[in-house]
Write an enzyme that holds these catalytic residues in place. Structure first.
Site, short mmCIF file in Angstrom:
data_model
loop_
_atom_site.label_atom_id
_atom_site.label_comp_id
_atom_site.label_asym_id
_atom_site.label_seq_id
_atom_site.Cartn_x
_atom_site.Cartn_y
_atom_site.Cartn_z
N TRP A 113 0.85 -1.20 0.00
CA TRP A 113 0.00 0.00 0.00
C TRP A 113 0.88 1.25 0.00
O TRP A 113 1.72 1.38 -0.92
CB TRP A 113 -1.11 -0.08 1.03
N ASP A 114 0.76 2.17 0.92
CA ASP A 114 1.47 3.47 0.83
C ASP A 114 2.90 3.31 0.30
O ASP A 114 3.69 2.55 0.86
CB ASP A 114 1.60 4.12 2.21
N GLU A 117 -3.81 12.84 5.84
CA GLU A 117 -2.73 11.86 5.91
C GLU A 117 -1.67 12.10 4.83
O GLU A 117 -1.92 12.69 3.80
CB GLU A 117 -3.32 10.45 5.70
C1 FRU Z 1 -2.59 5.94 4.63
C2 FRU Z 1 -2.26 5.49 6.03
C3 FRU Z 1 -1.11 6.28 6.60
C4 FRU Z 1 -0.47 5.32 7.56
C5 FRU Z 1 -0.70 3.98 6.91
C6 FRU Z 1 -0.95 2.88 7.88
O1 FRU Z 1 -3.09 4.93 3.84
O2 FRU Z 1 -3.39 5.58 6.82
O3 FRU Z 1 -1.56 7.45 7.23
O4 FRU Z 1 0.88 5.63 7.72
O5 FRU Z 1 -1.80 4.13 6.05
O6 FRU Z 1 -1.21 1.67 7.26
C1 FRU Z 2 -8.26 3.38 7.59
C2 FRU Z 2 -7.30 3.84 8.66
C3 FRU Z 2 -6.05 4.46 8.14
C4 FRU Z 2 -5.15 4.31 9.35
C5 FRU Z 2 -5.51 2.95 9.85
C6 FRU Z 2 -5.37 2.82 11.33
O1 FRU Z 2 -7.64 2.60 6.63
O2 FRU Z 2 -7.97 4.76 9.50
O3 FRU Z 2 -6.20 5.78 7.72
O4 FRU Z 2 -3.81 4.40 9.02
O5 FRU Z 2 -6.84 2.73 9.44
O6 FRU Z 2 -5.54 1.48 11.74
#
Ligand code: FRU
Ligand code: FRU
Length: 497
Positions: free
Chosen positions: A75-76, A343
């Protein structure tokens, strides 16, 4: 400024710059964010997008190729950055850092088990000669797992954590082969039986120094042994776990500001530092012009529960060359009573303008505010400005195709009648030349959907002052290559061809 009948006007923002150290915080107001509903077509039928095409990501097909060849959830993601808005390659290789997790986990469990992983691929290969999935090689974890247990978690004084996870950040290529990796180190304290938090989770911003190596076979790293804790939420500018166990504090992104040479700054995700139960929004957070007939009253907003959504974008400045000591500055943006999450903020400088981009979820908007999953943009004359939310004052830059007339559902259970692209991707990250990468979350309808875990097709934005539009001539109908995250300049090119 358009005058939408039935909707308030957005707040006026001057774009004026303030000193980074000053305490001016720009507001993304309810009046601004309300423009998203004003832009939405109230007659859009089920299954269709209600938002303007120019701010909508083209629909991503459901049969996507996987960039890791089924090795990990991805993901990210982010590239090497040089402190300006550029993305260098290294010795002819493009390098990508990603949050990854084991594919044995359900996709929604990934947040508690994330690790920093990396990929590499040869730079300068024409797009049409790359494999469909982007042609990346998965290099594995950035930190060998036995180092993680010994050093990454060492910063947590309370050794009783149940989960340790690494969340987003950014990677700076310094001189020669030196890297500074900034990320979020997070400890969770959960009861093994009920899975409830026994105390608030503990996210901290961390930096670690390593070296990058490359030869004709690929890219690898050494170092990353000392994990330097940089910042913990202070409860003064940035909400902490005592004030709200559900606070957000993560995602460091560092950059240089041409207007303040010699300084290194960091933006990150935070929340306004008030106790959760405080009803702390003000008339300025609502942002309505005097006499606007469509304005809400402060009382009705305070009564609505909107005060639980109090996002901000933080700023900090480095106090030493090794970038191990940082000082908090006041937030550069707040979204009080607008959304709870801003984010992965990033600063993108182009044509003398400073763009703050940040992602937000449809599900984190406050009462009576609505907008798609996507990336939001704010433009000003400096890193601290009275930022103008882009596109009709709304802030919306690139949203998933979404029907705002229909509930959202969840990525694991899309709502009936919603557009199949509502959750198609997230974590949109703006790159040089307006390219945007993101990861696939869920594609499809309530009765037929596929979860993601790999990068989406890259798309392109034409950015012009406070306006942007999706470039539908890019790739095929606006969709570029899958997981196409290119470098835009070459660092340390080998001297022998
Ligand atoms: C964005 C996010 C970030 C965090 C990560 C955690 O998708 O919520 O803010 O670092 O995912 O999985
Ligand atoms: C939704 C979310 C992200 C965050 C994570 C925390 O995907 O709120 O933004 O990083 O779950 O568990």
């Amino acid at each position: 400024v358009p005058d939408h009948a039935g909707f308030p006007n957005p707040t006026e923002h001057s774009q004026q710059a303030y000193e980074p150290e000053s305490d001016f915080t720009s507001k993304w107001t309810r009046a601004d964010a309300m423009q998203m509903k004003a832009m939405s077509d109230p007659t859009a039928p089920a299954g269709e997008n209600s938002m303007p095409e120019d701010v909508t990501m083209p629909t991503v097909p459901q049969d996507f190729p996987d960039m890791s060849n089924d090795e990990v959830w991805v993901w990210d993601s982010w590239t090497l950055t040089d402190g300006s808005s550029d993305q260098p390659s290294y010795k002819g290789w493009e390098v990508l850092f990603s949050l990854v997790a084991d594919r044995d986990l359900g996709f929604d469990e990934r947040h508690l088990y994330a690790r920093l992983g990396y990929f590499f691929r040869k730079a300068d290969i024409p797009d049409d000669q790359r494999p469909e999935n982007g042609g990346w090689t998965y290099g594995g974890l950035v930190f060998p797992e036995n180092d993680v247990t010994s050093s990454s978690t060492a910063i947590f004084e309370d050794r009783s954590f149940s989960h340790y996870t690494q969340w987003s950040g950014s990677t700076r290529l310094m001189e020669d082969d030196k890297l500074r990796l900034f990320y979020t180190s997070v400890a969770f304290f959960r009861d093994p039986v009920t899975n409830a938090d026994t105390k608030p989770y503990d996210p901290r911003l961390v930096q670690t120094e390593g070296r990058i190596f490359a030869d004709e076979t690929g890219v690898w790293f050494t170092g990353f042994r000392d994990q330097h804790e940089l910042l913990k939420a202070d409860g003064e500018y940035y909400q902490n776990g005592e004030q709200n166990p559900f606070f957000n504090f993560r995602d460091p992104f560092t950059f240089e500001d041409p207007a303040n040479p010699g300084e290194t700054y960091m933006v990150f995700e935070g929340n306004t530092a008030v106790p959760r139960e405080n009803r702390a929004c003000t008339a300025d957070d609502l942002g309505y012009a005097e006499g606007d007939p469509e304005a809400e009253s402060l009382d009705e907003v305070l009564e609505s529960g909107a005060t639980y959504q109090m996002a901000n974008v933080g700023l900090a400045v480095s106090e030493n060359l090794a970038m191990t000591d940082w000082k908090f500055l006041p937030p550069i943006l707040s979204a009080n009573c607008v959304t709870d999450q801003t984010e992965r903020p990033q600063i993108y400088i182009e044509d003398g303008k400073y763009y703050l981009f940040t992602i937000s979820h449809r599900g984190t908007y406050a009462w009576n505010i609505d907008g798609p999953e996507g990336v939001y943009g704010f433009v000003g004359d400096g890193i601290r400005s009275d930022f103008q939310p882009m596109n009709q004052g709304s802030g919306l830059v690139l949203g998933n195709p979404t029907n705002l007339n229909i509930p959202r559902g969840d990525p694991f259970a899309p709502a009936v009648g919603q557009h199949p692209g509502h959750f198609q991707s997230y974590s949109h990250y703006v790159m040089p030349d307006g390219l945007v990468q993101s990861f696939i979350d869920t594609i499809g309808t309530s009765d037929d959907f596929t979860r993601g875990g790999t990068l989406a097709p890259t798309v392109r934005l034409d950015i012009d002052g406070s306006n942007s539009r999706v470039d539908r001539s890019y790739g095929v109908d606006g969709l570029g290559g899958w997981a196409d995250v290119p470098s835009n300049l070459a660092a340390n090119v080998p001297s022998t061809p």
